[in-house]
Design a protein around this motif. Structure first.
Motif, PDB file in Angstrom:
ATOM      1  N   LEU A  32      26.955  33.676  38.924  1.00 31.93           N
ATOM      2  CA  LEU A  32      27.669  33.420  37.674  1.00 31.93           C
ATOM      3  C   LEU A  32      26.953  34.058  36.489  1.00 31.93           C
ATOM      4  CD1 LEU A  32      30.088  31.783  36.403  1.00 31.93           C
ATOM      5  CD2 LEU A  32      28.423  29.966  35.987  1.00 31.93           C
ATOM      6  N   ASN A  33      25.661  33.831  36.413  1.00 27.56           N
ATOM      7  CA  ASN A  33      24.900  34.384  35.284  1.00 27.56           C
ATOM      8  C   ASN A  33      24.802  35.897  35.361  1.00 27.56           C
ATOM      9  OD1 ASN A  33      23.700  32.074  33.547  1.00 27.56           O
ATOM     10  ND2 ASN A  33      23.436  31.361  35.638  1.00 27.56           N
ATOM     11  N   LEU A  34      24.783  36.455  36.579  1.00 28.21           N
ATOM     12  CA  LEU A  34      24.787  37.904  36.725  1.00 28.21           C
ATOM     13  C   LEU A  34      26.078  38.494  36.179  1.00 28.21           C
ATOM     14  CD1 LEU A  34      23.584  40.555  37.805  1.00 28.21           C
ATOM     15  CD2 LEU A  34      24.667  40.031  40.008  1.00 28.21           C
ATOM     16  N   PHE A  35      27.209  37.861  36.504  1.00 27.24           N
ATOM     17  CA  PHE A  35      28.494  38.362  36.012  1.00 27.24           C
ATOM     18  C   PHE A  35      28.590  38.261  34.491  1.00 27.24           C
ATOM     19  CE2 PHE A  35      30.304  37.290  40.391  1.00 27.24           C
ATOM     20  CZ  PHE A  35      30.207  38.599  40.808  1.00 27.24           C
ATOM     21  N   PHE A  36      28.031  37.193  33.943  1.00 26.80           N
ATOM     22  CA  PHE A  36      28.020  37.084  32.478  1.00 26.80           C
ATOM     23  C   PHE A  36      27.129  38.162  31.863  1.00 26.80           C
ATOM     24  CE2 PHE A  36      29.279  32.423  32.811  1.00 26.80           C
ATOM     25  CZ  PHE A  36      30.540  32.642  32.287  1.00 26.80           C
ATOM     26  N   LEU A  37      26.037  38.485  32.564  1.00 26.30           N
ATOM     27  CA  LEU A  37      25.099  39.474  32.044  1.00 26.30           C
ATOM     28  C   LEU A  37      25.700  40.875  32.055  1.00 26.30           C
ATOM     29  CD1 LEU A  37      22.203  40.129  31.066  1.00 26.30           C
ATOM     30  CD2 LEU A  37      21.583  40.435  33.476  1.00 26.30           C
ATOM     31  N   ILE A  38      26.334  41.253  33.173  1.00 26.18           N
ATOM     32  CA  ILE A  38      26.877  42.606  33.272  1.00 26.18           C
ATOM     33  C   ILE A  38      28.272  42.711  32.675  1.00 26.18           C
ATOM     34  CG2 ILE A  38      25.519  43.078  35.325  1.00 26.18           C
ATOM     35  CD1 ILE A  38      27.936  42.641  37.024  1.00 26.18           C
ATOM     36  N   GLY A  39      28.887  41.550  32.397  1.00 19.91           N
ATOM     37  CA  GLY A  39      30.205  41.567  31.773  1.00 19.91           C
ATOM     38  C   GLY A  39      31.326  41.767  32.785  1.00 19.91           C
ATOM     39  N   ILE A  40      32.533  41.544  32.305  1.00 17.64           N
ATOM     40  CA  ILE A  40      33.711  41.711  33.144  1.00 17.64           C
ATOM     41  C   ILE A  40      34.136  43.177  33.085  1.00 17.64           C
ATOM     42  CG2 ILE A  40      36.110  41.010  33.493  1.00 17.64           C
ATOM     43  CD1 ILE A  40      35.424  38.383  32.088  1.00 17.64           C
ATOM     44  N   SER A  41      34.017  43.835  34.220  1.00 18.93           N
ATOM     45  CA  SER A  41      34.359  45.257  34.238  1.00 18.93           C
ATOM     46  C   SER A  41      35.224  45.574  35.450  1.00 18.93           C
ATOM     47  CB  SER A  41      33.095  46.120  34.275  1.00 18.93           C
ATOM     48  OG  SER A  41      32.440  45.968  35.510  1.00 18.93           O
ATOM     49  N   ARG A  42      35.916  46.691  35.349  1.00 18.80           N
ATOM     50  CA  ARG A  42      36.770  47.134  36.456  1.00 18.80           C
ATOM     51  C   ARG A  42      35.928  47.478  37.678  1.00 18.80           C
ATOM     52  NH1 ARG A  42      39.110  52.155  38.005  1.00 18.80           N
ATOM     53  NH2 ARG A  42      41.181  51.908  38.968  1.00 18.80           N
ATOM     54  N   LEU A  43      34.718  48.018  37.435  1.00 13.67           N
ATOM     55  CA  LEU A  43      33.844  48.410  38.537  1.00 13.67           C
ATOM     56  C   LEU A  43      33.435  47.206  39.374  1.00 13.67           C
ATOM     57  CD1 LEU A  43      32.189  50.514  40.056  1.00 13.67           C
ATOM     58  CD2 LEU A  43      30.351  50.178  38.372  1.00 13.67           C
ATOM     59  N   THR A  44      33.012  46.109  38.726  1.00 12.63           N
ATOM     60  CA  THR A  44      32.607  44.925  39.478  1.00 12.63           C
ATOM     61  C   THR A  44      33.784  44.346  40.262  1.00 12.63           C
ATOM     62  OG1 THR A  44      33.008  43.485  37.558  1.00 12.63           O
ATOM     63  CG2 THR A  44      30.773  44.337  37.855  1.00 12.63           C
ATOM     64  N   ARG A  45      34.949  44.378  39.684  1.00 14.29           N
ATOM     65  CA  ARG A  45      36.145  43.874  40.374  1.00 14.29           C
ATOM     66  C   ARG A  45      36.422  44.711  41.627  1.00 14.29           C
ATOM     67  NH1 ARG A  45      41.153  45.727  40.330  1.00 14.29           N
ATOM     68  NH2 ARG A  45      40.905  46.964  38.431  1.00 14.29           N
ATOM     69  N   ILE A  46      36.327  46.029  41.492  1.00 14.30           N
ATOM     70  CA  ILE A  46      36.597  46.908  42.630  1.00 14.30           C
ATOM     71  C   ILE A  46      35.541  46.712  43.724  1.00 14.30           C
ATOM     72  CG2 ILE A  46      36.661  49.319  43.365  1.00 14.30           C
ATOM     73  CD1 ILE A  46      37.941  49.986  40.670  1.00 14.30           C
ATOM     74  N   LEU A  47      34.281  46.602  43.324  1.00 15.67           N
ATOM     75  CA  LEU A  47      33.214  46.397  44.301  1.00 15.67           C
ATOM     76  C   LEU A  47      33.399  45.084  45.054  1.00 15.67           C
ATOM     77  CD1 LEU A  47      30.038  47.641  42.372  1.00 15.67           C
ATOM     78  CD2 LEU A  47      31.126  48.712  44.362  1.00 15.67           C
ATOM     79  N   LEU A  48      33.711  44.016  44.317  1.00 20.63           N
ATOM     80  CA  LEU A  48      33.936  42.722  44.961  1.00 20.63           C
ATOM     81  C   LEU A  48      35.139  42.776  45.898  1.00 20.63           C
ATOM     82  CD1 LEU A  48      33.245  40.064  42.174  1.00 20.63           C
ATOM     83  CD2 LEU A  48      31.957  40.478  44.261  1.00 20.63           C
ATOM     84  N   GLY A  49      36.190  43.450  45.448  1.00 25.50           N
ATOM     85  CA  GLY A  49      37.375  43.580  46.280  1.00 25.50           C
ATOM     86  C   GLY A  49      37.074  44.318  47.568  1.00 25.50           C
ATOM     87  N   MET A  50      36.294  45.385  47.464  1.00 34.41           N
ATOM     88  CA  MET A  50      35.940  46.165  48.660  1.00 34.41           C
ATOM     89  C   MET A  50      35.053  45.358  49.600  1.00 34.41           C
ATOM     90  SD  MET A  50      35.265  49.903  46.885  1.00 34.41           S
ATOM     91  CE  MET A  50      34.719  50.637  48.437  1.00 34.41           C
ATOM     92  N   ILE A  51      34.091  44.626  49.038  1.00 36.37           N
ATOM     93  CA  ILE A  51      33.207  43.802  49.864  1.00 36.37           C
ATOM     94  C   ILE A  51      34.012  42.739  50.600  1.00 36.37           C
ATOM     95  CG2 ILE A  51      31.360  42.080  49.796  1.00 36.37           C
ATOM     96  CD1 ILE A  51      30.149  43.705  47.473  1.00 36.37           C
ATOM     97  N   ALA A  52      34.908  42.069  49.867  1.00 35.27           N
ATOM     98  CA  ALA A  52      35.719  41.023  50.477  1.00 35.27           C
ATOM     99  C   ALA A  52      36.611  41.597  51.578  1.00 35.27           C
ATOM    100  CB  ALA A  52      36.573  40.324  49.416  1.00 35.27           C
ATOM    101  N   ALA A  53      37.190  42.763  51.322  1.00 33.96           N
ATOM    102  CA  ALA A  53      38.073  43.387  52.315  1.00 33.96           C
ATOM    103  C   ALA A  53      37.292  43.770  53.568  1.00 33.96           C
ATOM    104  CB  ALA A  53      38.755  44.614  51.710  1.00 33.96           C
ATOM    105  N   VAL A  54      36.092  44.311  53.388  1.00 31.87           N
ATOM    106  CA  VAL A  54      35.270  44.704  54.541  1.00 31.87           C
ATOM    107  C   VAL A  54      34.883  43.465  55.357  1.00 31.87           C
ATOM    108  CG1 VAL A  54      33.022  45.629  55.237  1.00 31.87           C
ATOM    109  CG2 VAL A  54      34.395  46.822  53.517  1.00 31.87           C
ATOM    110  N   ILE A  55      34.481  42.385  54.660  1.00 31.48           N
ATOM    111  CA  ILE A  55      34.136  41.146  55.364  1.00 31.48           C
ATOM    112  C   ILE A  55      35.336  40.629  56.139  1.00 31.48           C
ATOM    113  CG2 ILE A  55      33.504  38.719  55.043  1.00 31.48           C
ATOM    114  CD1 ILE A  55      31.754  39.598  52.692  1.00 31.48           C
TER     115      ILE A  55
END
Length: 206
Positions: A32-55
């Motif tokens: 949670l604190n990492l996401f607040f630190l790096i902010g809400i960005s399209r890159l983090t959303r895409i990375l999370l989406g790809m990780i979730a899809a691979v899992i």
């Protein structure tokens, strides 16, 4: 179960569940604190989406080819350490020593498990950051997630204490769990990649 003492079983198992939940909560708070630190960005959303899809895809693979190739779960290399800690618990001469060993075991297992299954808690905390909430509310939602996380362990502990059963999850059951988790993770990953606003709409509606 080998202890054959329901009070000790409940105490040792209960400590394991509580420490497990605390460790998982700490990891999610760090997310949670990492996401607040790096902010809400399209890159983090895409990375999370790809990780979730691979899992999700890996879990679906395990439904079809269980245990073959790359899998999501506690790796074989970590299992000797887990088994060693379990034996240390059973050999402990006093309850305090057993409880200390349980704490170490819970931290070890949940650290490895979180690294293997970080997709869902990462998505959960990522969705939380899409809302403007008081600080206490963010952590309350993390606490709610972890209550659900501990629920199945608590249920299994209760069944073991009541029945003194040594029944373990068999491959057939594990396959179906992999199928369900794979479908959920793949769906969440695709939603994050294609239509992330849907997550906010659904959580707002609920």
């Amino acid at each position: 179960v080998n202890l054959r003492d329901r009070k000790k079983m409940f105490l040792i198992g209960g400590v394991f569940v509580l420490v497990s939940g605390s460790v998982y909560f700490a990891f999610m708070a760090a997310w949670l604190n990492l996401f607040f630190l790096i902010g809400i960005s399209r890159l983090t959303r895409i990375l999370l989406g790809m990780i979730a899809a691979v899992i999700g895809i890996l879990n679906l693979k395990d439904f079809v080819a269980f245990g073959r190739g790359v899998s999501v779960g506690i790796p074989d290399a970590a299992k000797p350490g887990v088994h060693s800690q379990v034996r240390r618990i059973l050999r402990a001469e006093n309850l305090v020593g057993a409880l200390m060993a349980v704490v170490v075991l819970a931290v070890l297992v949940n650290t490895v498990e979180f690294l293997c299954t970080a997709g869902l808690p990462a998505i959960y905390t990522r969705v939380l950051t899409m809302y403007s909430l008081p600080t206490s509310a963010y952590y309350a939602y993390l606490g709610l997630y972890n209550l659900a996380y501990m629920a199945d362990d608590s249920l299994m502990l209760t069944v073991a204490v009541v029945t003194l059963s040594r029944e373990k999850l068999q491959e057939r059951g594990a396959r179906w769990l992999k199928l369900v988790s794979g479908v959920v993770m793949l769906a969440l990953g695709l939603i994050l990649l294609v239509a992330p606003e849907r997550l906010v709409q659904w959580t707002s509606a609920s």
